[in-house]
Design an enzyme around this catalytic site. Structure first.
Site, PDB file in Angstrom:
ATOM      1  N   LYS A 124       7.142  27.463 -38.911  1.00 32.91           N
ATOM      2  CA  LYS A 124       8.574  27.800 -38.906  1.00 32.91           C
ATOM      3  C   LYS A 124       8.840  29.241 -38.483  1.00 32.91           C
ATOM      4  CE  LYS A 124      10.563  24.532 -42.181  1.00 32.91           C
ATOM      5  NZ  LYS A 124      11.331  24.395 -43.417  1.00 32.91           N
ATOM      6  N   LYS A 139       5.859  14.753 -37.506  1.00 34.92           N
ATOM      7  CA  LYS A 139       6.476  14.252 -38.731  1.00 34.92           C
ATOM      8  C   LYS A 139       7.982  14.018 -38.520  1.00 34.92           C
ATOM      9  CE  LYS A 139       7.711  17.669 -41.595  1.00 34.92           C
ATOM     10  NZ  LYS A 139       8.083  18.444 -42.752  1.00 34.92           N
ATOM     11  N   LYS A 141      14.012  16.841 -40.799  1.00 30.55           N
ATOM     12  CA  LYS A 141      15.460  17.136 -40.775  1.00 30.55           C
ATOM     13  C   LYS A 141      15.803  18.038 -39.600  1.00 30.55           C
ATOM     14  CE  LYS A 141      15.836  17.500 -45.818  1.00 30.55           C
ATOM     15  NZ  LYS A 141      15.340  18.561 -46.689  1.00 30.55           N
TER      16      LYS A 141
HETATM   17  P1  TYM Z   1      11.838  19.039 -48.058  1.00 39.01           P
HETATM   18  O1  TYM Z   1      13.247  19.249 -48.463  1.00 39.01           O
HETATM   19  O2  TYM Z   1      11.430  19.462 -46.685  1.00 39.01           O
HETATM   20  O3  TYM Z   1      11.430  17.513 -48.202  1.00 39.01           O
HETATM   21  C1  TYM Z   1      11.698  16.834 -49.403  1.00 39.01           C
HETATM   22  C2  TYM Z   1      10.584  15.874 -49.724  1.00 39.01           C
HETATM   23  O4  TYM Z   1      10.424  14.918 -48.668  1.00 39.01           O
HETATM   24  C3  TYM Z   1       9.069  14.902 -48.253  1.00 39.01           C
HETATM   25  N1  TYM Z   1       9.046  14.636 -46.813  1.00 39.01           N
HETATM   26  C4  TYM Z   1       8.380  13.620 -46.250  1.00 39.01           C
HETATM   27  N2  TYM Z   1       7.610  12.654 -46.777  1.00 39.01           N
HETATM   28  C5  TYM Z   1       7.087  11.746 -45.923  1.00 39.01           C
HETATM   29  N3  TYM Z   1       7.297  11.790 -44.581  1.00 39.01           N
HETATM   30  C6  TYM Z   1       8.055  12.736 -44.009  1.00 39.01           C
HETATM   31  N4  TYM Z   1       8.254  12.754 -42.696  1.00 39.01           N
HETATM   32  C7  TYM Z   1       8.643  13.715 -44.861  1.00 39.01           C
HETATM   33  N5  TYM Z   1       9.437  14.782 -44.631  1.00 39.01           N
HETATM   34  C8  TYM Z   1       9.670  15.339 -45.837  1.00 39.01           C
HETATM   35  C9  TYM Z   1       8.536  16.290 -48.563  1.00 39.01           C
HETATM   36  O5  TYM Z   1       7.126  16.296 -48.655  1.00 39.01           O
HETATM   37  C10 TYM Z   1       9.208  16.557 -49.884  1.00 39.01           C
HETATM   38  O6  TYM Z   1       8.501  15.948 -50.935  1.00 39.01           O
HETATM   39  N6  TYM Z   1       9.553  22.796 -50.383  1.00 39.01           N
HETATM   40  C11 TYM Z   1      10.057  21.462 -50.526  1.00 39.01           C
HETATM   41  C12 TYM Z   1      11.107  21.336 -51.622  1.00 39.01           C
HETATM   42  C13 TYM Z   1      10.707  21.910 -52.925  1.00 39.01           C
HETATM   43  C14 TYM Z   1       9.875  21.281 -53.891  1.00 39.01           C
HETATM   44  C15 TYM Z   1       9.839  22.179 -54.981  1.00 39.01           C
HETATM   45  C16 TYM Z   1       9.187  20.069 -53.913  1.00 39.01           C
HETATM   46  C17 TYM Z   1      11.123  23.094 -53.432  1.00 39.01           C
HETATM   47  N7  TYM Z   1      10.608  23.266 -54.687  1.00 39.01           N
HETATM   48  C18 TYM Z   1       9.080  21.886 -56.107  1.00 39.01           C
HETATM   49  C19 TYM Z   1       8.434  19.776 -55.054  1.00 39.01           C
HETATM   50  C20 TYM Z   1       8.386  20.688 -56.123  1.00 39.01           C
HETATM   51  C21 TYM Z   1      10.690  21.026 -49.236  1.00 39.01           C
HETATM   52  O7  TYM Z   1      11.098  21.819 -48.438  1.00 39.01           O
HETATM   53  O8  TYM Z   1      10.867  19.693 -49.134  1.00 39.01           O
END
Ligand code: TYM
Length: 327
Positions: free
Chosen positions: A114, A194, A197
């Protein structure tokens, strides 16, 4: 006190919630609610690590909260709250910042990808520590996430161990929890990337609020592999990805689906998959629209969630302050 194991996870209110988020994260959450003491967070402080339009951000926070409920999270079973409503997250982050080396953060794959854009913020660099604070504040046992977050949970474990060995035991050491099928849903347009968003090609991503026609168009246009067989295999990344989506949305095992489509072609498979995905998302979209009509009710759930979250996080933070000599 509850003897159940604790679960914490979150999603950023940036961009549109998509099927990858649902499959990798939310599908696990919904299934864990009865067995675990769950905390599900809308991680808005993470979203501002890249530039956000303030009005849109506020709308996205509410949209994500409504989608959590529409997907089946139940405020009677789980604590649902917004990260910035509980200031303990930012407070613990600072303390963990002072314990983390630059090198540890420089190794984070997501930051490396990123930060290519000019003007990457300190917040973007620091982001995994905020995530560690999220998890550690709640004495979390399990963190249900997609594959892309595994490295951040591993860093969280390292930081918890470092803190405990420097100052004495405070934090539980959490474990990531990932699905065996669906931990990394790929773009429909590029099965090597992947589903994301922030992806520029919107045809690769199925948003939970996409219309039935859009879903059909995207699935029918999905890139597939050479050959004709509908089987999951490393040299069939496109079909394997569609099979994972089929499996999660229908509850069928991959081998059952392979059998069902033994003598069928890609066109038939995709057309059925499109129908299954629409059938799966329509009730979620209907519930979403109903929930959005009751904004007061939604706000109340988030206020109660914040209170429950604060009760737990405060205890951890107090211990941290004591151990580090700040109290
Ligand atoms: P984020 O918002 O990018 O994504 C949210 C969750 O969706 C999962 N995910 C996917 N799983 C399968 N295939 C995909 N293509 C895919 N894209 C996204 C991510 O693995 C995630 O579980 N940093 C984290 C948010 C966060 C968090 C936390 C998660 C902040 N604090 C504490 C767990 C615990 C994030 O940006 O996820």
């Amino acid at each position: 006190m509850s003897s159940q194991k604790r679960v914490f996870s979150g999603i950023q209110p940036s961009g549109n919630l998509h099927l990858g988020n649902y499959i990798g994260a939310i599908s696990q959450w919904v299934n864990m609610q009865d067995q675990y003491d769950c905390f599900f967070c809308i991680v808005d402080l993470h979203a501002i690590t890249v530039s956000q339009d303030p009005q849109k951000l506020l709308a996205k926070i509410k949209e994500l909260a409504a989608l959590y409920l529409a997907c089946g999270l139940d405020p009677k079973k789980s604590t649902i709250f917004v990260q910035s409503h509980n200031p303990d997250h930012a407070s613990l982050t600072w303390i963990l910042d002072c314990l983390t080396s630059m090198g540890q953060l420089e190794r984070m794959t997501q930051y490396k990808t990123k930060s290519d854009q000019a003007g990457a913020s300190v917040g973007l660099f620091n982001y995994p520590i905020l995530m560690a604070a999220d998890i550690l504040l709640y004495q979390t046992d399990l963190v249900p996430v997609g594959q892309d977050q595994k490295q951040h949970v591993e860093l969280t474990r390292d930081l918890a161990q470092k803190f405990n060995s420097c100052f004495g035991p405070v934090f539980k050491i959490p474990k990531p929890k990932m699905l065996s099928v669906g931990a990394k849903i790929m773009s429909l347009q590029n099965p090597k990337q992947k589903m994301s968003k922030s992806s520029l090609d919107k045809r690769g991503t199925i948003d939970l609020l996409d219309s039935p026609q859009t879903i059909k168009n995207k699935i029918m246009a999905a890139v597939t592999d050479s050959g004709q067989e509908i089987i999951a295999s490393p040299n069939k990344p496109g079909i394997s990805n569609l099979l994972a989506i089929y499996s999660i949305t229908t509850g069928l095992e991959i081998n059952q689906i392979e059998k069902r489509y033994q003598d069928k072609n890609y066109g038939q498979f995709k057309s059925d998959l499109a129908q299954e995905v629409v059938k799966f998302l329509t009730p979620i979209q209907d519930r979403y629209r109903t929930i959005c009509q009751n904004q007061k009710g939604l706000a109340k759930i988030l206020t109660e969630g914040k209170q429950k979250a604060k009760e737990v996080s405060q205890k951890t933070l107090d211990q941290v302050y004591q151990k580090t000599g700040l109290r």
